[in-house]
Write a protein that holds these residues in place. Structure first.
Motif, mmCIF file in Angstrom:
data_model
loop_
_atom_site.group_PDB
_atom_site.id
_atom_site.type_symbol
_atom_site.label_atom_id
_atom_site.label_comp_id
_atom_site.label_asym_id
_atom_site.label_seq_id
_atom_site.Cartn_x
_atom_site.Cartn_y
_atom_site.Cartn_z
ATOM 1 N N ALA A 213 12.770 9.791 31.522
ATOM 2 C CA ALA A 213 12.067 9.067 30.464
ATOM 3 C C ALA A 213 12.411 9.634 29.096
ATOM 4 O O ALA A 213 12.734 10.815 28.955
ATOM 5 C CB ALA A 213 10.563 9.128 30.683
ATOM 6 N N VAL A 214 12.358 8.765 28.090
ATOM 7 C CA VAL A 214 12.517 9.154 26.694
ATOM 8 C C VAL A 214 11.298 8.621 25.955
ATOM 9 O O VAL A 214 10.953 7.441 26.093
ATOM 10 C CB VAL A 214 13.806 8.573 26.085
ATOM 11 C CG1 VAL A 214 13.888 8.878 24.602
ATOM 12 C CG2 VAL A 214 15.030 9.128 26.797
ATOM 13 N N THR A 215 10.627 9.469 25.193
ATOM 14 C CA THR A 215 9.396 9.068 24.521
ATOM 15 C C THR A 215 9.639 8.852 23.028
ATOM 16 O O THR A 215 10.024 9.802 22.328
ATOM 17 C CB THR A 215 8.304 10.139 24.709
ATOM 18 O OG1 THR A 215 8.093 10.334 26.107
ATOM 19 C CG2 THR A 215 6.997 9.699 24.051
ATOM 20 N N PRO A 216 9.430 7.642 22.523
ATOM 21 C CA PRO A 216 9.571 7.393 21.085
ATOM 22 C C PRO A 216 8.395 8.004 20.321
ATOM 23 O O PRO A 216 7.347 8.297 20.894
ATOM 24 C CB PRO A 216 9.535 5.858 20.987
ATOM 25 C CG PRO A 216 9.622 5.347 22.394
ATOM 26 C CD PRO A 216 9.090 6.427 23.272
ATOM 27 N N HIS A 217 8.576 8.179 19.005
ATOM 28 C CA HIS A 217 7.466 8.661 18.192
ATOM 29 C C HIS A 217 7.619 8.138 16.766
ATOM 30 O O HIS A 217 8.706 7.752 16.325
ATOM 31 C CB HIS A 217 7.399 10.185 18.197
ATOM 32 C CG HIS A 217 8.601 10.847 17.603
ATOM 33 N ND1 HIS A 217 9.747 11.082 18.324
ATOM 34 C CD2 HIS A 217 8.849 11.326 16.343
ATOM 35 C CE1 HIS A 217 10.651 11.671 17.555
ATOM 36 N NE2 HIS A 217 10.141 11.822 16.355
ATOM 37 N N LEU A 218 6.511 8.134 16.038
ATOM 38 C CA LEU A 218 6.474 7.588 14.687
ATOM 39 C C LEU A 218 7.128 8.534 13.682
ATOM 40 O O LEU A 218 6.898 9.743 13.716
ATOM 41 C CB LEU A 218 5.025 7.328 14.273
ATOM 42 C CG LEU A 218 4.832 6.788 12.851
ATOM 43 C CD1 LEU A 218 5.215 5.316 12.794
ATOM 44 C CD2 LEU A 218 3.391 6.987 12.392
ATOM 45 N N VAL A 219 7.922 7.960 12.785
ATOM 46 C CA VAL A 219 8.459 8.691 11.636
ATOM 47 C C VAL A 219 7.856 8.043 10.390
ATOM 48 O O VAL A 219 8.179 6.907 10.055
ATOM 49 C CB VAL A 219 10.000 8.614 11.590
ATOM 50 C CG1 VAL A 219 10.524 9.340 10.357
ATOM 51 C CG2 VAL A 219 10.604 9.212 12.848
ATOM 52 N N ALA A 220 6.944 8.753 9.736
ATOM 53 C CA ALA A 220 6.271 8.222 8.546
ATOM 54 C C ALA A 220 7.136 8.465 7.320
ATOM 55 O O ALA A 220 7.502 9.605 7.027
ATOM 56 C CB ALA A 220 4.908 8.875 8.385
ATOM 57 N N ARG A 221 7.454 7.380 6.603
ATOM 58 C CA ARG A 221 8.236 7.507 5.365
ATOM 59 C C ARG A 221 7.413 6.941 4.202
ATOM 60 O O ARG A 221 6.286 7.356 4.006
ATOM 61 C CB ARG A 221 9.590 6.836 5.545
ATOM 62 C CG ARG A 221 10.493 7.557 6.573
ATOM 63 C CD ARG A 221 11.944 7.149 6.429
ATOM 64 N NE ARG A 221 12.816 7.847 7.377
ATOM 65 C CZ ARG A 221 13.212 7.354 8.557
ATOM 66 N NH1 ARG A 221 12.837 6.121 8.924
ATOM 67 N NH2 ARG A 221 13.986 8.062 9.357
ATOM 68 N N ASP A 222 7.991 6.008 3.460
ATOM 69 C CA ASP A 222 7.353 5.589 2.207
ATOM 70 C C ASP A 222 6.840 4.152 2.208
ATOM 71 O O ASP A 222 6.413 3.666 1.145
ATOM 72 C CB ASP A 222 8.359 5.733 1.047
ATOM 73 C CG ASP A 222 8.901 7.153 0.935
ATOM 74 O OD1 ASP A 222 8.126 8.088 1.174
ATOM 75 O OD2 ASP A 222 10.096 7.304 0.593
ATOM 76 N N SER A 223 6.866 3.477 3.338
ATOM 77 C CA SER A 223 6.513 2.053 3.342
ATOM 78 C C SER A 223 5.053 1.789 3.655
ATOM 79 O O SER A 223 4.659 0.629 3.807
ATOM 80 C CB SER A 223 7.394 1.301 4.349
ATOM 81 O OG SER A 223 7.161 1.779 5.660
ATOM 82 N N CYS A 224 4.240 2.820 3.773
ATOM 83 C CA CYS A 224 2.832 2.635 4.123
ATOM 84 C C CYS A 224 1.922 3.433 3.196
ATOM 85 O O CYS A 224 2.201 4.590 2.879
ATOM 86 C CB CYS A 224 2.570 3.075 5.564
ATOM 87 S SG CYS A 224 3.438 2.092 6.801
ATOM 88 N N LEU A 225 0.829 2.773 2.771
ATOM 89 C CA LEU A 225 -0.238 3.402 1.990
ATOM 90 C C LEU A 225 -1.560 2.825 2.465
ATOM 91 O O LEU A 225 -1.600 1.767 3.109
ATOM 92 C CB LEU A 225 -0.057 3.115 0.495
ATOM 93 C CG LEU A 225 1.003 3.888 -0.290
ATOM 94 C CD1 LEU A 225 1.055 3.374 -1.719
ATOM 95 C CD2 LEU A 225 0.720 5.390 -0.265
ATOM 96 N N PRO A 226 -2.684 3.434 2.130
ATOM 97 C CA PRO A 226 -3.976 2.784 2.395
ATOM 98 C C PRO A 226 -4.040 1.447 1.655
ATOM 99 O O PRO A 226 -3.401 1.281 0.596
ATOM 100 C CB PRO A 226 -4.990 3.785 1.819
ATOM 101 C CG PRO A 226 -4.286 5.103 1.879
ATOM 102 C CD PRO A 226 -2.842 4.789 1.592
ATOM 103 N N PRO A 227 -4.780 0.487 2.188
ATOM 104 C CA PRO A 227 -4.858 -0.827 1.516
ATOM 105 C C PRO A 227 -5.578 -0.724 0.175
ATOM 106 O O PRO A 227 -6.399 0.157 -0.030
ATOM 107 C CB PRO A 227 -5.666 -1.668 2.524
ATOM 108 C CG PRO A 227 -6.463 -0.675 3.304
ATOM 109 C CD PRO A 227 -5.600 0.548 3.412
ATOM 110 N N GLN A 228 -5.190 -1.628 -0.720
ATOM 111 C CA GLN A 228 -5.838 -1.663 -2.010
ATOM 112 C C GLN A 228 -7.309 -2.056 -1.864
ATOM 113 O O GLN A 228 -7.649 -2.867 -1.010
ATOM 114 C CB GLN A 228 -5.154 -2.676 -2.941
ATOM 115 C CG GLN A 228 -3.761 -2.254 -3.374
ATOM 116 C CD GLN A 228 -3.151 -3.276 -4.345
ATOM 117 O OE1 GLN A 228 -3.575 -4.440 -4.383
ATOM 118 N NE2 GLN A 228 -2.162 -2.852 -5.107
ATOM 119 N N ALA A 229 -8.153 -1.489 -2.696
ATOM 120 C CA ALA A 229 -9.584 -1.858 -2.681
ATOM 121 C C ALA A 229 -9.719 -3.297 -3.144
ATOM 122 O O ALA A 229 -9.064 -3.733 -4.092
ATOM 123 C CB ALA A 229 -10.363 -0.930 -3.602
ATOM 124 N N VAL A 230 -10.522 -4.062 -2.424
ATOM 125 C CA VAL A 230 -10.731 -5.486 -2.757
ATOM 126 C C VAL A 230 -12.040 -5.644 -3.511
ATOM 127 O O VAL A 230 -13.065 -5.112 -3.086
ATOM 128 C CB VAL A 230 -10.748 -6.333 -1.477
ATOM 129 C CG1 VAL A 230 -10.964 -7.796 -1.834
ATOM 130 C CG2 VAL A 230 -9.453 -6.177 -0.713
#
Length: 355
Positions: free
Chosen positions: A338-355
């Motif tokens: 088996a090979v297990t994938p994992h998340l690589v966090a870069r720059d495309s995600c932020l918390p959502p803007q306050a509405v």
């Protein structure tokens, strides 16, 4: 009348082969050994003296001689060709798999033969069977989606062809499987977006006929459900693992009045399509929209902002699959590879803007 004198004998200089075009007979003549001895050197026979072996290897390198794997197969009644069978629209995935397989085959004496096919066409299983028999393959490596086809696996077993299946879940005995755990990777993407505070989340899947698409999508949706977040059908778009389908899916999701603040695309090419659609619609990434992809292909780090994605070590997958195939006869695997994938966090995600 004078008698004719006999013509002087002319000495013939042995012909020197052109580099890259030498034959096994040329190597034998230059080394001063028999063709059978050269053959033994090629196949690592212990019956050759070390100095003779070194001399033959040196001449093979000098004249660029490489033995024909098919001819070797005939001589030793076994094939030295490995087949890679695929029906996958993602070119980079195929290239990385090939690199991994070649890593494993280096210095093994085996060569790789690739065979693209269309699993939607009639008779494609028969076509693969003919390919295996005509090439007299040692075995084949099957990647999604053909690896998920039980009819193909049965056909290969019927002709006694070795094979290894790369798939998101276990579908065969351990010695014939390499599992990539796509469901848990989808769950990791979901947990990451939820941890940033996203609640309105869209999903662009691959085709339903791909088991990897089902596993990634269901893993994502189920993980969010456990955290009290629903992904309704109208925020799920079935893509085709292509850039164009990513554009189409994102345009549909982002045109909604309750547009998602984050999208998980089930491969990087579709995630790149999300970038394109967002740009057209004037939606900034990651300010107004967070995006997560899958595969961690070279494209992920080339996008701006760099894409957060699930890293599947595809080259390593190819290397391990080839290694499993080469050792299948000697020691059948008792434990699933088996090979297990994992998340690589870069720059495309932020918390959502306050509405």
């Amino acid at each position: 009348m004078t008698a004719k004198t006999p013509a002087a004998k002319t000495s013939r200089t042995p012909k020197v082969p052109v580099p890259g075009k030498a034959t096994i007979n040329d190597i034998a003549r230059l080394a001063g050994v028999s063709k059978k001895t050269v053959s033994r050197v090629i196949n690592d026979s212990p019956l050759v003296k070390p100095d003779t072996r070194a001399k033959v290897h040196a001449l093979m390198r000098e004249y660029g001689y490489a033995p024909d794997p098919q001819a070797r197969g005939l001589a030793f009644r076994r094939s030295f060709l490995i087949g890679l069978v695929f029906d996958n629209p993602t070119a980079q995935y195929i290239v990385n798999i090939q690199y991994g397989v070649l890593d494993a085959l280096r210095d093994s004496g085996y060569e790789l033969v690739v065979h693209p096919c269309d699993s939607k066409s009639e008779g494609y299983v028969d076509g693969i069977r003919r390919f295996v028999q005509q090439q007299k393959l040692h075995g084949v490596i099957l990647i999604p989606r053909v690896s998920e086809d039980e009819a193909l696996a049965e056909a290969l077993r019927a002709i006694d062809c070795r094979y290894v299946r790369i798939a998101s879940v276990a579908m065969d005995e351990p010695g014939r499987m390499l599992v990539t755990h796509d469901r848990s990777a989808g769950a990791e993407a979901a947990n990451y977006l939820e941890s940033l505070g996203h609640r309105r989340i869209g999903l662009i899947t691959g085709p339903k006929r791909y088991r990897s698409s089902i596993e990634r999508g269901e893993g994502f949706v189920d993980a969010l459900a456990k955290r009290g977040i629903q992904v309704p059908p109208e925020r799920i778009y079935e893509g085709g693992y292509t850039f164009e389908s990513g554009v189409a899916g994102a345009e549909q999701l982002l045109a909604r009045p309750d547009r998602p603040t984050a999208i998980f695309a089930c491969n990087d090419e579709m995630a790149a399509g999300v970038y394109k659609a967002a740009q057209r619609m004037g939606i900034s990434i990651p300010g107004e929209l967070s995006v997560v992809g899958y595969d961690d292909s070279p494209l992920a780090s080339q996008l701006w902002p760099a894409l957060s994605t699930i890293r599947l070590p595809v080259r390593d997958v190819g290397r391990q699959a080839a290694g499993l195939l080469l050792t299948q006869d000697a020691a059948p695997a008792a434990v699933m590879t088996a090979v297990t994938p994992h998340l690589v966090a870069r720059d495309s995600c932020l918390p959502p803007q306050a509405v």
